[in-house]
Scaffold this active site. Structure first.
Site, PDB file in Angstrom:
ATOM      1  CG  ASN A 196      -1.887   1.036   1.418  1.00 30.36           C
ATOM      2  OD1 ASN A 196      -1.296   2.234   1.682  1.00 30.36           O
ATOM      3  ND2 ASN A 196      -3.052   0.932   1.006  1.00 30.36           N
ATOM      4  CG  ASN A 253      -3.976   6.143   0.781  1.00 33.22           C
ATOM      5  OD1 ASN A 253      -5.079   6.686   0.208  1.00 33.22           O
ATOM      6  ND2 ASN A 253      -3.560   6.037   1.888  1.00 33.22           N
ATOM      7  CB  CYS A 267      -1.917  11.423   0.610  1.00 36.62           C
ATOM      8  SG  CYS A 267      -1.625   9.637   1.064  1.00 36.62           S
ATOM      9  CE  LYS A 318      -7.838   1.854   1.572  1.00 35.61           C
ATOM     10  NZ  LYS A 318      -7.112   1.365   2.772  1.00 35.61           N
TER      11      LYS A 318
HETATM   12  C1  LIG Z   1      -5.738   2.928  12.246  1.00 36.80           C
HETATM   13  C2  LIG Z   1      -5.914   2.993  10.681  1.00 36.80           C
HETATM   14  C3  LIG Z   1      -4.923   3.078   9.972  1.00 36.80           C
HETATM   15  C4  LIG Z   1      -4.856   3.008   8.549  1.00 36.80           C
HETATM   16  N1  LIG Z   1      -4.017   3.460   7.671  1.00 36.80           N
HETATM   17  C5  LIG Z   1      -4.191   3.258   6.122  1.00 36.80           C
HETATM   18  C6  LIG Z   1      -3.068   3.307   5.469  1.00 36.80           C
HETATM   19  O1  LIG Z   1      -2.002   3.230   5.909  1.00 36.80           O
HETATM   20  N2  LIG Z   1      -3.253   3.192   4.012  1.00 36.80           N
HETATM   21  C7  LIG Z   1      -4.459   3.172   3.649  1.00 36.80           C
HETATM   22  O2  LIG Z   1      -4.513   2.994   2.406  1.00 36.80           O
HETATM   23  N3  LIG Z   1      -5.501   3.088   4.372  1.00 36.80           N
HETATM   24  C8  LIG Z   1      -5.368   3.137   5.753  1.00 36.80           C
HETATM   25  N4  LIG Z   1      -6.583   2.977   6.539  1.00 36.80           N
HETATM   26  C9  LIG Z   1      -7.968   2.770   5.988  1.00 36.80           C
HETATM   27  C10 LIG Z   1      -8.031   1.160   5.881  1.00 36.80           C
HETATM   28  O3  LIG Z   1      -7.089   0.401   5.241  1.00 36.80           O
HETATM   29  C11 LIG Z   1      -9.557   1.034   5.344  1.00 36.80           C
HETATM   30  O4  LIG Z   1      -9.624   1.559   4.047  1.00 36.80           O
HETATM   31  C12 LIG Z   1     -10.568   1.909   5.925  1.00 36.80           C
HETATM   32  O5  LIG Z   1     -10.343   1.935   7.464  1.00 36.80           O
HETATM   33  C13 LIG Z   1     -12.077   1.442   6.035  1.00 36.80           C
HETATM   34  O6  LIG Z   1     -12.218  -0.001   6.398  1.00 36.80           O
HETATM   35  P1  LIG Z   1     -12.738  -0.413   8.016  1.00 36.80           P
HETATM   36  O7  LIG Z   1     -14.312   0.237   8.092  1.00 36.80           O
HETATM   37  O8  LIG Z   1     -12.976  -2.060   7.642  1.00 36.80           O
HETATM   38  O9  LIG Z   1     -11.730  -0.098   8.728  1.00 36.80           O
HETATM   39  C14 LIG Z   1      -6.215   2.986   8.021  1.00 36.80           C
HETATM   40  C15 LIG Z   1      -7.418   2.775   8.787  1.00 36.80           C
HETATM   41  C16 LIG Z   1      -7.220   2.682  10.235  1.00 36.80           C
HETATM   42  C17 LIG Z   1      -8.440   2.150  11.094  1.00 36.80           C
END
Ligand SMILES: Cc1cc2nc3c(=O)[nH]c(=O)nc-3n(C[C@H](O)[C@H](O)[C@H](O)COP(=O)(O)O)c2cc1C
Ligand SMILES: Cc1cc2nc3c(=O)[nH]c(=O)nc-3n(C[C@H](O)[C@H](O)[C@H](O)COP(=O)(O)OP(=O)(O)OC[C@H]3O[C@@H](n4cnc5c(N)ncnc54)[C@H](O)[C@@H]3O)c2cc1C
Ligand code: FES
Lengths: 303, 243
Positions: free
Chosen positions: A100, A128, A131, A166
């Site tokens: 990612n 992703n 940003c 993403k």
């Molecule tokens: C603590 C945390 C850190 C995250 N870090 C990233 C990240 O580094 N890169 C990314 O693309 N998404 C990141 N996300 C987003 C998740 O990958 C996901 O897209 C989003 O949380 C929705 O899914 P969920 O409802 O199952 O958590 C993060 C989410 C959480 C909760």
């Protein structure tokens, strides 16, 4: 016997269950508690060109059926991710993983993706685009079709592995952004990233999170995520990885009926470290219950 | 780390807004004093991290203060109720760091993890001195329990309604110690850091997503690089802390 196998751009997964980026680290914290080789794949912690500490703490707030985070892409930078983290993960996980990647300029995305494309552990690159673009007043790349497509083109030009973009849900027309990415050469779409949210502490009358706002995720966002996967499925013909609030085998099936070819589980891993194992264990039973023989048969089945 | 279902055996008020809870279940994952557990509560998405005050083969004792909705809910649960808990989280205190005369300094609900630490140090043949700091007399707890372990105990209250008036550091000059262990609020930590003459360990709090090192929600900067309070902490060495 039901068949849980799914395919993402030529990559066959034993099942569609993938821990979402940022909620599973580089896997080895979980390898201590169960055999993570049962997972379809793993989306690794968001990786950037340089090492990042991320945002100041508090970075976490709770809300009804969900949470808000402002971790801010803490990671050791692409070189260390490749030389240390992916190596450590490879010792406990033998299948291809999803890298990612985040960036703050088009060049940074291209640089980091070009590098991580060469990691033997990586089977697919997830970009992703949520940003902020430092060259465009901090507007997120994912909020306009043009900038999301520009990132896609730059990354595709320097990579050999499948590239999934993403998407951010904080937009008015997600389908047009997905379409623009497809036209720019994306091999697939991942969605959704977190929704922008916040909480305020009644005692201090200040935002709970130091950065004031953060990414809202967890079961509360499932209907929004499902709706967006459904809309994107109608707009593109490339595979979709669906996520947002998924916490059970039933959620996985619902996401696939909306159009997801595979599914990621995020916040749920933090509150129940065994959740992906439980989902994978229960999937065959729930498939049987709903008369599903091959999971691939139901992708987009609600349209 | 162990994930299990734990049965509430006791849940009683021991001071103003402060409750003691005894939980029955597997304790094999606990490896050091100062570790914590992460309690799942129905109706709340995230778990609540609480320090292990004491434990044996079959039970864990925690002491918590009602500060919000989650701990309020916890205080209403009756014996017999079961909870989903992650047990044995964090690094805990390193007992080998101190000589014969460790100093234990606790402030408010920072006091609980020092209890098992005190018991363990005494088990190692050491002679701990304990300083417990509170705001006022009706918040004081565990003074007698520490005394029963055989430790020398000082209590300070900010308003002077019990023990020595003032802050924990007001009694440091009366104590001979070769190392300290502390847990409590940040202002107390700053005072301890200014006053203490030896090396020591501080146990930190941070808002947590997971509590077991997966989310980077609880990171802090130290002289030894970035650390996660939940996994690389909550206990940090005095020398590595950036104030
Ligand atoms: C603590 C945390 C850190 C995250 N870090 C990233 C990240 O580094 N890169 C990314 O693309 N998404 C990141 N996300 C987003 C998740 O990958 C996901 O897209 C989003 O949380 C929705 O899914 P969920 O409802 O199952 O958590 C993060 C989410 C959480 C909760
Ligand atoms: C390692 C560790 C050990 C702890 N040990 C104890 C203990 O032994 N006894 C005790 O009384 N308290 C302890 N705490 C603090 C305790 O976790 C909080 O008081 C509790 O989570 C508050 O929950 P709430 O729902 O009542 O408060 P709310 O403010 O309603 O909680 C909202 C959210 O913020 C989090 N939160 C609020 N305050 C804190 C805090 N100070 N630290 C971490 N998260 C917080 C909650 O977990 C929840 O996710 C400890 C915290 C940590 C990190
Ligand atoms: S709370 Fe998740 S890493 Fe510490």
């Amino acid at each position: 016997m039901v068949n849980t196998k799914v395919t993402l751009s030529g990559l066959t997964l034993d099942n569609p269950v993938i821990p979402a980026s940022g909620t599973f680290g580089f896997g080895y914290e979980f390898a201590d508690i169960y055999d993570i080789n049962i997972l379809g794949s793993i989306s690794c912690k968001g990786t950037t060109k340089d090492s990042r500490f991320g945002n100041p703490t508090p970075r976490i707030a709770e809300c009804t059926n969900g949470m808000i985070n402002s971790v801010g892409l803490q990671n050791p930078g692409v070189d260390k991710v490749m030389s240390e983290e992916l190596k450590k993960l490879a010792q406990v996980y033998s299948k291809p993983v999803i890298a990612n990647v985040s960036g703050f300029s088009i060049d940074e995305y291209a640089y980091t993706c070009g590098k991580i494309d060469k990691a033997p552990e990586v089977g697919l690159i997830e970009v992703n685009v949520s940003c902020p673009n430092v060259h465009n007043g901090g507007m997120s790349f994912g909020t306009s079709a043009e900038s999301a497509a520009a990132v896609t083109r730059a990354v595709k030009a320097v990579t050999t592995k499948p590239v999934y973009i993403k998407l951010s849900p904080n937009v008015t027309d997600i389908a047009s952004i997905a379409k623009a990415c497809e036209e720019a050469g994306a091999d697939g779409i991942s969605l959704i990233n977190t929704l922008l949210g916040m909480r305020i502490d009644l005692k201090t009358r200040k935002p709970v999170i130091k950065n004031k706002m953060g990414g809202f995720s967890g079961p509360a966002i499932f209907p929004v995520a499902l709706r967006m996967v459904y809309q994107v499925y109608e707009a593109v013909s490339i595979p979709i990885i669906g996520m947002g609030g998924v916490s059970s085998a039933r959620d996985v099936i619902e996401m696939m009926l909306a159009g997801a070819a595979a599914v990621q589980v995020g916040a749920a891993n933090l509150v129940d470290p065994f959740v992906c194992k439980i989902i994978i264990d229960q999937l065959p039973e729930v498939m049987e219950q709903f008369g599903i023989e091959n999971l691939t048969d139901i992708i987009g089945g609600s349209h | 780390m162990n994930n299990g279902i734990y049965k509430i055996l006791l849940n009683e008020r021991i001071a103003k807004d402060v409750y003691k809870m005894i939980l029955g279940g597997d304790t094999s994952a606990i490896t050091a004093p100062g570790q914590f557990i992460n309690i799942g509560l129905e109706g709340f998405y995230l778990r609540r991290p609480i320090s292990i005050c004491d434990y044996d083969d079959k039970t864990i004792t925690v002491i918590y203060k009602v500060v919000g909705q989650g701990t309020d809910e916890l205080s209403r649960l009756r014996p017999g109720h079961t909870l989903d808990i992650l047990v044995g989280l964090g690094n805990g205190y390193d007992c080998s760091k101190s000589g014969n005369a460790p100093l234990l300094v606790g402030g408010g609900v920072g006091v609980p993890p020092l209890y098992n630490l005190c018991r363990t140090l005494i088990g190692h043949g050491k002679k701990p001195t304990v300083v417990l700091g509170f705001n006022t007399a009706d918040e004081v707890f565990y003074e007698d329990e520490f005394k029963s372990l055989g430790a020398e105990v000082f209590v300070t209250t900010v308003d002077g309604s019990h023990g020595t008036k003032g802050f924990v550091t007001n009694v440091f000059d009366e104590i001979d110690y070769d190392y300290f262990y502390t847990c409590g609020p940040m202002p107390m930590f700053r005072a301890v850091n200014e006053k203490a003459k030896t090396g020591g360990q501080f146990s930190f709090e941070e808002r947590m997503g997971c509590g077991f090192g997966a989310c980077m929600g609880c990171s802090c900067k130290t002289k030894n690089g970035y650390k996660r309070i939940c996994k690389d902490g909550p206990v940090l060495e005095r020398e590595e802390i950036i104030w």
